[in-house]
Write a protein that holds these residues in place. Structure first.
Motif, mmCIF file in Angstrom:
data_model
loop_
_atom_site.group_PDB
_atom_site.id
_atom_site.type_symbol
_atom_site.label_atom_id
_atom_site.label_comp_id
_atom_site.label_asym_id
_atom_site.label_seq_id
_atom_site.Cartn_x
_atom_site.Cartn_y
_atom_site.Cartn_z
ATOM 1 N N ASP A 59 0.817 -1.206 0.000
ATOM 2 C CA ASP A 59 0.000 0.000 0.000
ATOM 3 C C ASP A 59 0.852 1.258 0.000
ATOM 4 O OD1 ASP A 59 -2.469 -1.086 -0.223
ATOM 5 O OD2 ASP A 59 -2.761 -1.326 1.934
ATOM 6 N N GLU A 60 2.096 1.108 -0.433
ATOM 7 C CA GLU A 60 2.985 2.257 -0.391
ATOM 8 C C GLU A 60 3.396 2.713 -1.777
ATOM 9 O OE1 GLU A 60 5.875 3.211 3.251
ATOM 10 O OE2 GLU A 60 6.192 1.259 2.340
ATOM 11 N N LEU A 61 3.330 4.004 -1.964
ATOM 12 C CA LEU A 61 3.834 4.601 -3.201
ATOM 13 C C LEU A 61 5.245 5.084 -2.894
ATOM 14 C CD1 LEU A 61 3.356 5.848 -6.095
ATOM 15 C CD2 LEU A 61 2.591 7.890 -4.911
ATOM 16 N N ILE A 62 6.209 4.539 -3.629
ATOM 17 C CA ILE A 62 7.599 4.865 -3.348
ATOM 18 C C ILE A 62 8.194 5.626 -4.527
ATOM 19 C CG2 ILE A 62 9.879 3.932 -2.747
ATOM 20 C CD1 ILE A 62 8.236 1.408 -1.717
ATOM 21 N N ILE A 63 8.773 6.768 -4.206
ATOM 22 C CA ILE A 63 9.393 7.593 -5.236
ATOM 23 C C ILE A 63 10.852 7.776 -4.859
ATOM 24 C CG2 ILE A 63 9.356 9.848 -6.362
ATOM 25 C CD1 ILE A 63 6.290 9.644 -4.880
ATOM 26 N N GLU A 64 11.730 7.362 -5.766
ATOM 27 C CA GLU A 64 13.153 7.497 -5.498
ATOM 28 C C GLU A 64 13.846 8.096 -6.711
ATOM 29 O OE1 GLU A 64 13.612 3.624 -2.533
ATOM 30 O OE2 GLU A 64 14.558 3.590 -4.508
ATOM 31 N N GLY A 65 14.671 9.075 -6.466
ATOM 32 C CA GLY A 65 15.410 9.709 -7.561
ATOM 33 C C GLY A 65 16.861 9.885 -7.200
ATOM 34 N N LYS A 66 17.715 9.437 -8.100
ATOM 35 C CA LYS A 66 19.148 9.603 -7.845
ATOM 36 C C LYS A 66 19.661 10.751 -8.699
ATOM 37 C CE LYS A 66 20.241 4.994 -6.361
ATOM 38 N NZ LYS A 66 19.615 5.342 -5.087
ATOM 39 N N ARG A 67 20.597 11.494 -8.148
ATOM 40 C CA ARG A 67 21.159 12.559 -8.961
ATOM 41 C C ARG A 67 22.667 12.640 -8.819
ATOM 42 N NH1 ARG A 67 19.726 18.479 -6.667
ATOM 43 N NH2 ARG A 67 20.328 18.236 -4.507
ATOM 44 N N GLU A 68 23.251 13.169 -9.865
ATOM 45 C CA GLU A 68 24.701 13.296 -9.911
ATOM 46 C C GLU A 68 25.143 14.362 -8.925
ATOM 47 O OE1 GLU A 68 27.059 11.898 -12.336
ATOM 48 O OE2 GLU A 68 25.436 10.438 -12.448
ATOM 49 N N PRO A 69 26.184 14.091 -8.148
ATOM 50 C CA PRO A 69 26.692 15.164 -7.298
ATOM 51 C C PRO A 69 27.384 16.229 -8.147
ATOM 52 C CG PRO A 69 28.009 13.180 -7.029
ATOM 53 C CD PRO A 69 26.907 12.847 -7.984
ATOM 54 N N THR A 70 27.485 17.415 -7.612
ATOM 55 C CA THR A 70 28.180 18.486 -8.334
ATOM 56 C C THR A 70 29.616 18.045 -8.606
ATOM 57 O OG1 THR A 70 26.852 20.100 -7.172
ATOM 58 C CG2 THR A 70 28.821 20.932 -8.250
ATOM 59 N N ASP A 71 30.053 18.276 -9.817
ATOM 60 C CA ASP A 71 31.418 17.934 -10.205
ATOM 61 C C ASP A 71 32.376 18.698 -9.294
ATOM 62 O OD1 ASP A 71 33.636 17.120 -11.470
ATOM 63 O OD2 ASP A 71 33.225 18.085 -13.389
ATOM 64 N N SER A 72 33.094 17.956 -8.487
ATOM 65 C CA SER A 72 33.896 18.641 -7.473
ATOM 66 C C SER A 72 35.369 18.706 -7.839
ATOM 67 C CB SER A 72 33.695 17.954 -6.124
ATOM 68 O OG SER A 72 33.985 16.589 -6.255
ATOM 69 N N LYS A 73 35.657 18.682 -9.145
ATOM 70 C CA LYS A 73 37.051 18.836 -9.555
ATOM 71 C C LYS A 73 37.408 20.311 -9.444
ATOM 72 C CE LYS A 73 36.534 15.717 -12.935
ATOM 73 N NZ LYS A 73 36.254 15.798 -14.340
ATOM 74 N N GLY A 74 37.981 20.676 -8.341
ATOM 75 C CA GLY A 74 38.290 22.083 -8.102
ATOM 76 C C GLY A 74 37.956 22.477 -6.686
#
Lengths: 150, 118
Positions: B47-62
């Motif tokens: 009975d659960e609606l599950i929403i999951e979203g993955k996102r790229e972390p900010t490019d931390s070269k610098g």
């Protein structure tokens, strides 16, 4: 080289302190959401700015902002991101159960160092995230000097 | 809610959500900037609606000069009651905003019963 106005956080700010306490309570009781979106911080979009050898890379969260409602401009080394976030749900007489987001106009201004080549700026909008690459001028890029053995 | 999904590599935060009901539909609007269609998962489990979203972390070269965006994935769960038709859920992702349309079951709408006379 100062890119943005620095606000010392260690100075006592009573209003910020109240915000902090409220956040602390919200976290304790698991009150959702942890973020409040576009206007999370001082009603302006959240920005990440990274400096590397060649450029400054700006990343900005703008969920639900249409490209035509967004305006990015640069004048006298001041970068302005402004626009409007609109509610695109086409429903009439809706019964609202929960409203956490915010609609309206926003603006963010950043002072850039002179070192940015304003002719080569590139801005891309993808999945509600704006990414602006601001290349540095050639003369300020770090250069490697080869040392020869005589 | 989001806490159950923590403990994985990245932090998880709840996306900002708006919920309204209109014309026999429940409309959810979730803000998930940086989540593409492919990195999004919407499912109904029991009975659960599950929403999951993955996102790229900010490019931390610098070097970070400003760091205001949250380095986290998105997740949110909702409990559905019996009035929601589980077979009819529409999901549209646009500009980092997920629009979910849940339809109410026909059976849960008011129904008139005809009385016959003999």
């Amino acid at each position: 080289m100062d890119l943005i106005k620095w606000k010392p956080t260690e100075l006592f700010d009573p209003i910020a302190e109240f915000d902090r306490i409220r956040e602390e309570f919200d976290r304790m009781f698991g009150m959702e959401p942890v973020i409040t979106g576009l206007f999370d911080r001082v009603k302006s979009p959240a920005i990440d700015l990274v400096e590397n050898d060649d450029a400054f890379v700006l990343t900005c969260d703008l969920p639900g902002v249409d490209l035509k409602d967004l305006e990015v401009s640069i004048a006298n080394n001041v970068l302005t991101i402004k626009g409007e976030k609109k509610d695109t749900r086409e429903v009439k007489d809706a019964k609202v159960y929960r409203q956490e987001s915010w609609f309206g106009s926003f603006q963010r201004t950043l002072s850039l160092p002179d070192a940015v080549d304003s002719d080569k700026i590139e801005a891309i909008m993808k999945d509600g995230v704006l990414k602006i690459t601001l290349p540095k001028k050639e003369e300020v890029k770090p250069k490697q000097i080869a040392v020869k053995v005589s | 809610m989001a806490k159950e999904l923590e403990g994985k590599n990245r932090r998880v935060v709840s996306p900002v959500a708006d919920i309204c009901e209109a014309e026999g539909k429940v409309i959810l609007r979730l803000e998930m900037p940086g989540v593409s269609k492919d990195n999004l998962e919407v499912k109904i489990e029991n009975d659960e609606l599950i929403i999951e979203g993955k996102r790229e972390p900010t490019d931390s070269k610098g070097r970070f000069i400003l760091r205001e965006r949250r380095n986290a994935d998105f997740a949110r769960r909702y409990t559905l009651d019996d009035t929601i038709d589980r077979e009819k859920v529409d999901a549209v992702m646009k500009n980092g905003v997920l629009h979910l349309t849940l339809h109410l079951k026909e059976a849960s709408k008011p129904k008139k019963i005809e009385v016959k006379s003999k």
